[in-house]
Design an enzyme around this catalytic site. Structure first.
Site, PDB file in Angstrom:
ATOM      1  N   CYS A   1       0.839  -1.110   0.020  1.00 23.70           N
ATOM      2  CA  CYS A   1       0.008   0.005   0.016  1.00 23.70           C
ATOM      3  C   CYS A   1       0.872   1.402  -0.067  1.00 23.70           C
ATOM      4  O   CYS A   1       1.488   1.465  -0.845  1.00 23.70           O
ATOM      5  CB  CYS A   1      -1.009  -0.103   1.259  1.00 23.70           C
ATOM      6  SG  CYS A   1      -2.236   1.473   1.039  1.00 23.70           S
ATOM      7  N   HIS A   2       0.768   2.006   1.111  1.00 20.86           N
ATOM      8  CA  HIS A   2       1.645   3.252   1.230  1.00 20.86           C
ATOM      9  C   HIS A   2       3.243   2.815   1.580  1.00 20.86           C
ATOM     10  O   HIS A   2       3.863   3.811   1.841  1.00 20.86           O
ATOM     11  CB  HIS A   2       0.811   4.399   2.166  1.00 20.86           C
ATOM     12  CG  HIS A   2      -0.540   4.965   1.372  1.00 20.86           C
ATOM     13  ND1 HIS A   2      -1.587   4.138   1.269  1.00 20.86           N
ATOM     14  CD2 HIS A   2      -0.540   6.061   1.395  1.00 20.86           C
ATOM     15  CE1 HIS A   2      -2.193   5.198   0.699  1.00 20.86           C
ATOM     16  NE2 HIS A   2      -1.799   6.326   0.703  1.00 20.86           N
ATOM     17  N   GLY A   3       3.388   1.569   1.834  1.00 20.76           N
ATOM     18  CA  GLY A   3       4.778   1.442   2.293  1.00 20.76           C
ATOM     19  C   GLY A   3       5.870   1.802   1.525  1.00 20.76           C
ATOM     20  O   GLY A   3       6.954   2.266   2.108  1.00 20.76           O
TER      21      GLY A   3
ATOM     22  N   LEU B   1       6.062   4.293  -0.088  1.00 22.84           N
ATOM     23  CA  LEU B   1       6.447   5.609   0.231  1.00 22.84           C
ATOM     24  C   LEU B   1       7.760   5.765   1.057  1.00 22.84           C
ATOM     25  O   LEU B   1       8.786   6.756   0.635  1.00 22.84           O
ATOM     26  CB  LEU B   1       5.339   6.633   1.001  1.00 22.84           C
ATOM     27  CG  LEU B   1       4.232   6.706   0.489  1.00 22.84           C
ATOM     28  CD1 LEU B   1       3.068   7.537   1.408  1.00 22.84           C
ATOM     29  CD2 LEU B   1       4.389   7.757  -0.882  1.00 22.84           C
TER      30      LEU B   1
END
Length: 194
Positions: free
Chosen positions: A119-121, A123
């Site tokens: 997911c946003h990991g 980033l």
């Protein structure tokens, strides 16, 4: 199968399913998972968030459970772990601002150890500079510009898919858990016999 020791980087408003499910599933198959957060110790908690898809143009966010850390971030050293796991949610937005987090991530890549991010990991991966040179990476679709801006090659997938690039396993969101965890277990050389 040799049990692996996995470091899980979390923070406040980590996505509830993305921390709880891998934390429990990886332990269920015999691995040790140490969940850590900067400036927190074993026994402290982080607040999770539940991201859901309810028909709007983006996900909705609801308050999730409290998740108890079982290790100290200050003690986490790359050489003590076999792999790194970075769940998504809102936590990566601020964790990527922490130089110690970024250096830890770089250390796992320098050591060529397995890394799973969801997911946003990614980033955090982009901020750490470990995607430079066109490393293939999936993430939540809204993070595609960050992956590209960090020098990575964004790989489009359905929301239940996962992608492997060398020792890196990425996926778009918790709906990919089955495929993402299966591929991470493969990279970890974990064999489950039925």
């Amino acid at each position: 199968m040799a049990a692996k020791k996995i470091l899980m980087l979390v923070g406040d408003f980590v996505e509830d399913y993305e921390v709880m499910v891998p934390f429990q599933a990886l332990q269920m198959v015999g691995h040790q998972v140490d969940a850590v957060c900067p400036d927190k110790r074993a026994g402290d908690t982080v607040q999770t968030a539940i991201h859901d898809f309810t028909g709007e143009q983006t996900y909705s966010e609801k308050l999730g459970h409290r998740f108890t850390l079982n290790a100290d971030f200050a003690q986490a050293q790359v050489e003590d772990y076999d792999a790194l796991l970075i769940p998504g949610g809102r936590a990566p937005e601020y964790l990527r601002l922490n130089d110690q987090v970024l250096e830890l991530v770089r250390g796992f890549f320098r050591a060529n150890k397995p890394v799973a991010a969801l997911c946003h990991g990614p980033l955090i991966l982009a901020a750490a500079g470990v995607l430079e040179g066109g490393v293939e990476c999936n993430a939540y679709p809204a993070c595609a510009p960050d992956v590209r801006g960090g020098g990575g090659q964004y790989i489009e997938l359905p929301l239940d898919g996962a992608h492997v690039s060398g020792r890196l396993v990425t996926g778009p969101v918790w709906t990919a858990h089955v495929e993402w965890l299966r591929k991470f277990l493969d990279v970890l050389d974990t064999r489950i016999e039925l």
